[in-house]
Write a protein that holds these residues in place. Structure first.
Motif, PDB file in Angstrom:
ATOM      1  N   GLY A 142       0.759  -1.240   0.000  1.00 18.49           N
ATOM      2  CA  GLY A 142       0.000   0.000   0.000  1.00 18.49           C
ATOM      3  C   GLY A 142       0.788   1.287   0.000  1.00 18.49           C
ATOM      4  O   GLY A 142       0.191   2.364  -0.057  1.00 18.49           O
TER       5      GLY A 142
ATOM      6  N   SER B 178      -4.359  10.712   0.381  1.00 22.99           N
ATOM      7  CA  SER B 178      -4.573   9.584   1.285  1.00 22.99           C
ATOM      8  C   SER B 178      -3.889   8.330   0.746  1.00 22.99           C
ATOM      9  O   SER B 178      -3.732   8.155  -0.467  1.00 22.99           O
TER      10      SER B 178
ATOM     11  N   ARG C  73      -3.589   3.919   2.051  1.00 25.60           N
ATOM     12  CA  ARG C  73      -3.948   2.889   3.017  1.00 25.60           C
ATOM     13  C   ARG C  73      -2.896   1.792   2.977  1.00 25.60           C
ATOM     14  O   ARG C  73      -2.664   1.194   1.919  1.00 25.60           O
TER      15      ARG C  73
ATOM     16  N   SER D  39      -1.533  -1.926   4.360  1.00 23.98           N
ATOM     17  CA  SER D  39      -2.034  -3.193   4.882  1.00 23.98           C
ATOM     18  C   SER D  39      -0.858  -4.062   5.284  1.00 23.98           C
ATOM     19  O   SER D  39       0.217  -3.987   4.687  1.00 23.98           O
TER      20      SER D  39
ATOM     21  N   PHE E  96      -4.625   9.857  10.872  1.00 27.47           N
ATOM     22  CA  PHE E  96      -4.399   8.439  10.612  1.00 27.47           C
ATOM     23  C   PHE E  96      -5.350   7.604  11.475  1.00 27.47           C
ATOM     24  O   PHE E  96      -5.648   7.973  12.620  1.00 27.47           O
ATOM     25  N   THR E  97      -5.754   6.458  10.934  1.00 17.79           N
ATOM     26  CA  THR E  97      -6.598   5.533  11.678  1.00 17.79           C
ATOM     27  C   THR E  97      -6.071   4.121  11.516  1.00 17.79           C
ATOM     28  O   THR E  97      -5.877   3.644  10.393  1.00 17.79           O
TER      29      THR E  97
ATOM     30  N   SER F 135      -6.607   0.030  12.184  1.00 18.02           N
ATOM     31  CA  SER F 135      -7.673  -0.950  12.409  1.00 18.02           C
ATOM     32  C   SER F 135      -7.099  -2.348  12.216  1.00 18.02           C
ATOM     33  O   SER F 135      -6.074  -2.527  11.562  1.00 18.02           O
TER      34      SER F 135
ATOM     35  N   TYR G 184      -4.336  -2.514   9.378  1.00 21.30           N
ATOM     36  CA  TYR G 184      -4.399  -1.484   8.349  1.00 21.30           C
ATOM     37  C   TYR G 184      -4.028  -0.129   8.958  1.00 21.30           C
ATOM     38  O   TYR G 184      -4.242   0.104  10.154  1.00 21.30           O
TER      39      TYR G 184
ATOM     40  N   GLN H  58      -4.976   3.676   7.713  1.00 24.94           N
ATOM     41  CA  GLN H  58      -5.563   4.642   6.793  1.00 24.94           C
ATOM     42  C   GLN H  58      -4.935   5.996   7.094  1.00 24.94           C
ATOM     43  O   GLN H  58      -5.036   6.501   8.212  1.00 24.94           O
ATOM     44  N   MET H  59      -4.286   6.564   6.088  1.00 24.43           N
ATOM     45  CA  MET H  59      -3.574   7.836   6.262  1.00 24.43           C
ATOM     46  C   MET H  59      -4.239   8.903   5.400  1.00 24.43           C
ATOM     47  O   MET H  59      -4.245   8.786   4.169  1.00 24.43           O
ATOM     48  N   ASN H  60      -4.797   9.897   6.043  1.00 25.57           N
ATOM     49  CA  ASN H  60      -5.448  11.003   5.353  1.00 25.57           C
ATOM     50  C   ASN H  60      -4.700  12.306   5.617  1.00 25.57           C
ATOM     51  O   ASN H  60      -3.892  12.391   6.551  1.00 25.57           O
TER      52      ASN H  60
END
Length: 121
Positions: A8, A17, A19, A21, A67-68, A70, A79, A81-83
């Protein structure tokens, strides 16, 4: 033998953004903390985010709100998730699995091979 396979990374413009993995081999990871570290050139490896199998997470102050992290425990996958990415987010990002508790931030445990994230216009 623990294996962590990341995917990713890439090049993205500021504000964009991505993401990441990371799939882990084995069945023991539910009781481990899984997360992400990063290392920029000339800098030490630092924690980005980590999470327990129960969904409790820890973030570096520099990425909170952007960032989130999960986990999919059934797939042994984590994962990121980078925004709202910034040039200062540019680094090699490493997947991490460790037995030390959440909140322990020194590099520890098992590592993926790393994936490059570059934020640049």
């Amino acid at each position: 033998q623990v294996q962590l396979v990341e995917s990713g990374g890439g090049l993205v413009q500021p504000g964009g953004s991505l993401r990441l993995s990371c799939a882990a081999s084995g069945s023991m990871f539910r009781r481990y903390v899984m997360g992400w570290y990063r290392q920029a050139p000339g800098k030490q490896r630092e924690l980005v985010a980590a999470a327990t199998s129960g969904g409790i997470s820890d973030y570096a102050d520099s990425v909170k709100g952007r960032f989130t992290i999960s986990r999919d425990n059934a797939k042994n996958t984590v994962y990121l998730q980078m925004n709202s990415l910034k040039p200062e987010d540019t680094a090699v990002y490493y997947c991490n699995v460790r037995n030390s508790p959440l909140g322990y931030r020194a590099p520890d445990g098992f590592w993926g091979q790393g994936t490059q994230v570059t934020v640049s216009s």
